[in-house]
Scaffold this motif. Structure first.
Motif, PDB file in Angstrom:
ATOM      1  N   HIS A 132       0.820  -1.217   0.000  1.00 21.33           N
ATOM      2  CA  HIS A 132       0.000   0.000   0.000  1.00 21.33           C
ATOM      3  C   HIS A 132       0.854   1.268   0.000  1.00 21.33           C
ATOM      4  O   HIS A 132       0.525   2.245  -0.681  1.00 21.33           O
ATOM      5  N   ALA A 133       1.957   1.276   0.753  1.00 19.08           N
ATOM      6  CA  ALA A 133       2.822   2.458   0.767  1.00 19.08           C
ATOM      7  C   ALA A 133       3.423   2.700  -0.611  1.00 19.08           C
ATOM      8  O   ALA A 133       3.586   3.852  -1.041  1.00 19.08           O
ATOM      9  N   TRP A 134       3.739   1.621  -1.334  1.00 18.78           N
ATOM     10  CA  TRP A 134       4.272   1.774  -2.691  1.00 18.78           C
ATOM     11  C   TRP A 134       3.190   2.267  -3.643  1.00 18.78           C
ATOM     12  O   TRP A 134       3.478   3.027  -4.578  1.00 18.78           O
ATOM     13  N   GLY A 135       1.947   1.850  -3.421  1.00 19.53           N
ATOM     14  CA  GLY A 135       0.856   2.376  -4.234  1.00 19.53           C
ATOM     15  C   GLY A 135       0.667   3.866  -4.030  1.00 19.53           C
ATOM     16  O   GLY A 135       0.450   4.620  -4.991  1.00 19.53           O
ATOM     17  N   ILE A 136       0.757   4.304  -2.768  1.00 13.64           N
ATOM     18  CA  ILE A 136       0.671   5.740  -2.478  1.00 13.64           C
ATOM     19  C   ILE A 136       1.835   6.482  -3.129  1.00 13.64           C
ATOM     20  O   ILE A 136       1.662   7.553  -3.727  1.00 13.64           O
ATOM     21  N   ALA A 137       3.040   5.905  -3.009  1.00 15.10           N
ATOM     22  CA  ALA A 137       4.215   6.535  -3.626  1.00 15.10           C
ATOM     23  C   ALA A 137       4.033   6.639  -5.138  1.00 15.10           C
ATOM     24  O   ALA A 137       4.402   7.651  -5.755  1.00 15.10           O
ATOM     25  N   GLY A 138       3.475   5.595  -5.742  1.00 21.78           N
ATOM     26  CA  GLY A 138       3.227   5.646  -7.182  1.00 21.78           C
ATOM     27  C   GLY A 138       2.244   6.734  -7.550  1.00 21.78           C
ATOM     28  O   GLY A 138       2.438   7.455  -8.536  1.00 21.78           O
ATOM     29  N   ARG A 139       1.183   6.874  -6.774  1.00 18.48           N
ATOM     30  CA  ARG A 139       0.179   7.910  -7.045  1.00 18.48           C
ATOM     31  C   ARG A 139       0.793   9.303  -6.931  1.00 18.48           C
ATOM     32  O   ARG A 139       0.577  10.166  -7.785  1.00 18.48           O
TER      33      ARG A 139
END
Length: 425
Positions: A132-139
């Motif tokens: 999830h943290a990587w998804g936020i970083a991607g966004r």
């Protein structure tokens, strides 16, 4: 009149510039739908845990389920950088959406077939949040890569306003779905929302974004923060700001129970006012292009602390609606403003790893504050806990302002020293 012309008349100019970018525009429906799913799961995760738990272990199971929904993101951020920090923004959004969508679909499937127990449920929630943290970083990185620097604040604010809106509409919608179909259907809806985000992301071309970057180890991110004291200071400030917010989520329901006759609708009105204020706050932020970011950040911290004090003092519904409505208006821009400041200072090739590292640290802060809020409410009382949180938050802003002034004064002094030496020679 064309659709673009209509948008220009309705939306602030900053938003119309963002939506003129085809990739940015195409991804917004995916963000909106997935945020709505998360807003529903904010309620659905706990409700399903209640149904799965034995009465004697209900509070423990609910607490573990809520923690599993978010905290493993920190572990994933700190351990998976070798494989994920070099991925482009679209890939990070996609893999997180696919993982969450698949596991959130598996949970109701197991529940409806009678194969889901509390232990399996918590394990699947934990696994779903690892990326999830990587998804936020991607966004966040997607906004930075697709928009010019002067429009990033508006871009982050537009995405943030959708997230805030979801927490107004999501919980009531989750209640309706639960009444009609049961709590597992809420997680099925969240699964569908993430799979929709994955579909939308897969169709985005990503023109102007980085296709691949060198993998950035965790140690390099730490070194980058050490080389940029402002970035380190921003991360520390954000951690303590979110930490001090945590006890509020515990104390507000207790104040409602003690002073408002245990009326749950009063709690709904207070948090609803916060949500409305937050949507307005992020919406207004996007129309501003030239904010002095550090004064704005510190002003938000101090303003939030001041806004919650009247509710602690008077404990009335009117004070709660007014204070938290204003507080939401002040609090909501903090995310877009701090992300923009990070992206102004950080090297472009390290945005993903730094954003993931930031998310890993901050995802711990509010739950930890909520854990500390229980003993504080027991020792001080709910109203005094809110008062302590507000006063300490104001002190945090004052301390931040003093440190910023000292750092800038020291920099000016160092720049002047070579000039003095030259003049003396």
């Amino acid at each position: 009149m064309t659709r673009a012309g209509r948008l220009q008349r309705v939306l602030p100019q900053g938003y119309t510039r963002c939506l003129a970018n085809r990739d940015f525009r195409r991804l917004q429906p995916g963000f909106l739908v997935s945020f709505l799913g998360d807003g529903m799961s904010f309620v659905g995760v706990a409700w399903l845990a209640v149904e799965l738990a034995a009465p004697a272990h209900r509070s423990l199971v609910v607490g573990l389920a809520v923690a599993a929904y978010s905290l493993p993101a920190a572990i994933g951020s700190l351990t998976l950088g070798r494989w994920l920090s070099g991925r482009n923004a679209r890939s990070l959004i996609l893999v997180n959406a696919l993982l969450r969508g698949a596991l959130f679909a598996l949970i109701p499937a197991l529940y409806w077939t009678g194969l889901l127990n509390a232990t399996t449920y918590i394990a699947l929630l934990a696994l779903s949040s690892v990326l999830h943290a990587w998804g936020i970083a991607g966004r966040q990185t997607f906004v930075a890569e697709t928009l010019p620097a002067e429009d990033r604040l508006a871009g982050h604010a537009l995405v943030g306003s959708q997230e805030q809106l979801s927490f107004i509409t999501g919980p009531p919608l989750a209640g309706l779905v639960t009444v009609a179909f049961g709590p597992a259907a809420v997680l099925a809806a969240d699964a569908a929302s993430y799979l929709y985000l994955a579909l939308v992301t897969a169709r985005v071309r990503g023109e102007g974004t980085l296709e691949r970057r060198p993998a950035v180890p965790l140690r390099r991110s730490a070194n980058t923060l050490a080389r940029h004291p402002e970035l380190m200071g921003l991360l520390v400030l954000s951690f303590f700001f979110y930490l001090l917010y945590g006890p509020i989520e515990v104390a507000v329901p207790v104040v409602v129970a003690e002073r408002m006759g245990k009326d749950p609708t009063a709690l709904g009105w207070i948090w609803g006012a916060f949500g409305v204020g937050a949507v307005l706050g992020t919406w207004i932020t996007g129309s501003l292009r030239r904010l002095p970011l550090w004064p704005t950040v510190l002003g938000i911290v101090a303003g939030w602390g001041l806004a919650i004090l009247p509710f602690a003092q008077f404990g009335t519904l009117a004070a709660g609606i007014a204070g938290f409505g204003l507080g939401g208006l002040i609090y909501a821009p903090y995310g877009p403003v701090t992300i923009t400041l990070l992206q102004q200072k950080a090297p472009i090739e390290e945005l993903v790893s730094l954003s993931a590292f930031r998310s890993a640290i901050l995802v711990i802060a509010t739950p930890l504050g909520a854990v500390l809020g229980g003993p504080l409410v027991g020792a001080l009382g709910a109203a005094d806990t809110i008062k302590l949180s507000g006063q300490t938050t104001i002190a945090l802003a004052a301390l931040g302002a003093v440190l910023i002034l000292l750092v800038r004064r020291n920099r000016r002094h160092k720049r002047q020293e070579p000039l003095l030496d030259t003049a003396q020679r």
